[in-house]
Motif scaffolding. Structure first.
Motif, mmCIF file in Angstrom:
data_model
loop_
_atom_site.group_PDB
_atom_site.id
_atom_site.type_symbol
_atom_site.label_atom_id
_atom_site.label_comp_id
_atom_site.label_asym_id
_atom_site.label_seq_id
_atom_site.Cartn_x
_atom_site.Cartn_y
_atom_site.Cartn_z
ATOM 1 N N LEU A 48 0.925 -1.009 -0.129
ATOM 2 C CA LEU A 48 0.001 0.159 -0.057
ATOM 3 C C LEU A 48 0.622 1.174 -0.064
ATOM 4 O O LEU A 48 -0.051 2.212 -0.491
ATOM 5 N N GLY A 51 2.516 1.453 -3.050
ATOM 6 C CA GLY A 51 1.548 1.829 -4.214
ATOM 7 C C GLY A 51 1.132 3.347 -4.333
ATOM 8 O O GLY A 51 0.905 4.293 -5.193
ATOM 9 N N THR A 55 1.783 6.557 -7.059
ATOM 10 C CA THR A 55 0.921 7.341 -7.472
ATOM 11 C C THR A 55 1.162 8.454 -7.426
ATOM 12 O O THR A 55 0.738 9.180 -8.202
ATOM 13 N N LEU A 170 0.938 -6.532 -6.352
ATOM 14 C CA LEU A 170 0.126 -6.118 -5.639
ATOM 15 C C LEU A 170 0.438 -4.652 -5.903
ATOM 16 O O LEU A 170 -0.158 -3.353 -5.941
ATOM 17 N N LEU A 174 -2.324 -2.146 -7.568
ATOM 18 C CA LEU A 174 -2.796 -0.813 -6.110
ATOM 19 C C LEU A 174 -3.100 0.446 -6.710
ATOM 20 O O LEU A 174 -3.651 1.811 -6.813
ATOM 21 N N PHE A 178 -5.697 3.445 -7.615
ATOM 22 C CA PHE A 178 -5.466 4.712 -7.150
ATOM 23 C C PHE A 178 -5.581 5.917 -8.073
ATOM 24 O O PHE A 178 -6.151 7.093 -7.824
#
Length: 371
Positions: A48, A51, A55, A170, A174, A178
């Protein structure tokens, strides 16, 4: 005449101190439980975090495409594929050569430390070997571990070096979600929270996102410029291992203050071993000039809004993060500290007393008569 203590005031002060101590202990227990849960959920939290970092770097291009009428899913898909192609190109063109030279880089740093050790033990310093042996041995071990870890992080990829290929996949998925659904997250979050939390949490989340994005994008651009300029200087002097040193400079930019010192020290040591003292001093001068230009020109231009953290706080955060989680902790220390500062500043805004409303001055009797 000595004053006697008031038993009532003393008992009240003790009760207040006990209450504050219990409340502080409860807060510390909650923090410890939160950190324990974070450690238990790290295989989920780490993708997370990666990611989110990816992003922040790719969102400006996605936003540009969406403003040009691209559908959210199409814009997110195009940016994700472009990011994947660029990442594969970097791995093929940069990471593989760096991997083949990582051993030479570590050996060169160790040789440079040994040469400094021999110089310090001779004139004019004449420092006893027993005084510097422990410090230099510890420095050798630290440099070997740090260089190996940071080069490994560049070679393997930030998303895969610690948790394997699954983490990278992953993080990529993600990032796509996002980019596709990010603007709808805060309205959805506001609908899920009760009462005042529906207002407070989205505001803090938006400020935290802006702070995180500003940090990641600015540090990436500054690190790229540092790597290019310092790399050109090393290449012009004929210093070996130019590409690994440039990559190390780029990665180190994400650890403010400490990262620049570390990358500069490695470059100077390599130049000292391979080219001699004169070129090592020239490399040091190049690094100092680049860092001065970065600190006084590039950062004020690129970082329009700073993180709001004092340099001492940055140093302490990096030290604490490195001691708790190694290279990962050093990389995440400053963003985490900045997000904590965002939450703290918002709490201060909400807990502060409103400014007093000044009442208009009443006209004096003489003024009323004169008017």
């Amino acid at each position: 005449m000595s004053a006697t203590l008031s038993s009532t005031k003393t008992a009240a002060a003790l009760r207040r101190s006990a209450r504050v101590s219990v409340e502080l202990l409860a807060v510390l227990v909650m923090v410890a439980v939160g950190l324990w849960l974070l450690g238990r959920m790290w295989p989920v939290v780490w993708p997370l975090v990666v990611g989110l970092f990816l992003t922040t770097m790719t969102w400006p291009l996605t936003a540009f495409l969406r403003r040009r009428g691209w559908a959210p899913a199409l814009a997110a898909t195009a940016v994700t594929l472009l990011f994947l192609l660029v990442s594969l190109g970097i791995v093929a063109l940069i990471a593989v050569p760096v991997a083949s030279q990582s051993g030479e880089l570590t050996d060169g740093v160790v040789d440079g430390i040994q040469k400094l050790r021999e110089w310090a033990s001779g004139p004019p310093l004449n420092i006893g070997d027993d005084q510097i042996a422990g410090a230099f041995d510890a420095a050798v071990a630290r440099i070997q571990g740090s260089v190996g870890s940071m080069v490994g992080a560049v070679v393997t990829g930030v998303g895969t070096v610690f948790n394997g290929l699954v983490t990278g996949v992953l993080a990529l998925f993600l990032m796509f979600f996002f980019l596709k659904d990010g603007p709808r997250f805060l309205p959805w979050l506001a609908r899920q929270l009760p009462g005042r939390l529906a207002t407070d949490v989205p505001i803090v989340a938006e400020r935290g996102w802006e702070t995180l994005g500003a940090f990641v994008r600015s540090q990436a651009l500054i690190g790229l410029l540092d790597a290019v300029f310092i790399g050109i200087g090393l290449w012009a002097l004929g210093v070996p291992l130019v590409l690994p040193l440039a990559v190390l400079t780029f990665v180190s930019a994400f650890v403010p203050i400490v990262g620049a010192l570390f990358a500069g020290l490695v470059a100077v040591l390599i130049a000292l071993v391979s080219n001699g003292l004169t070129d090592a001093l020239i490399v040091l001068a190049i690094i100092v000039v680049v860092q001065q230009v970065e600190g006084n020109v590039l950062q004020p231009m690129i970082q329009s809004r700073g993180l709001g953290l004092h340099a001492a706080v940055v140093l302490l955060a990096v030290t604490l993060g490195g001691s708790l989680a190694g290279v990962v902790g050093s990389l995440l220390a400053v963003p985490v500290a900045a997000l904590v500062a965002v939450v703290w500043n918002y709490l201060r805004e909400q807990l502060a007393d409103p400014p007093p409303v000044s009442e208009p001055d009443e006209p004096r009797t003489g003024d009323a008569v004169l008017s």
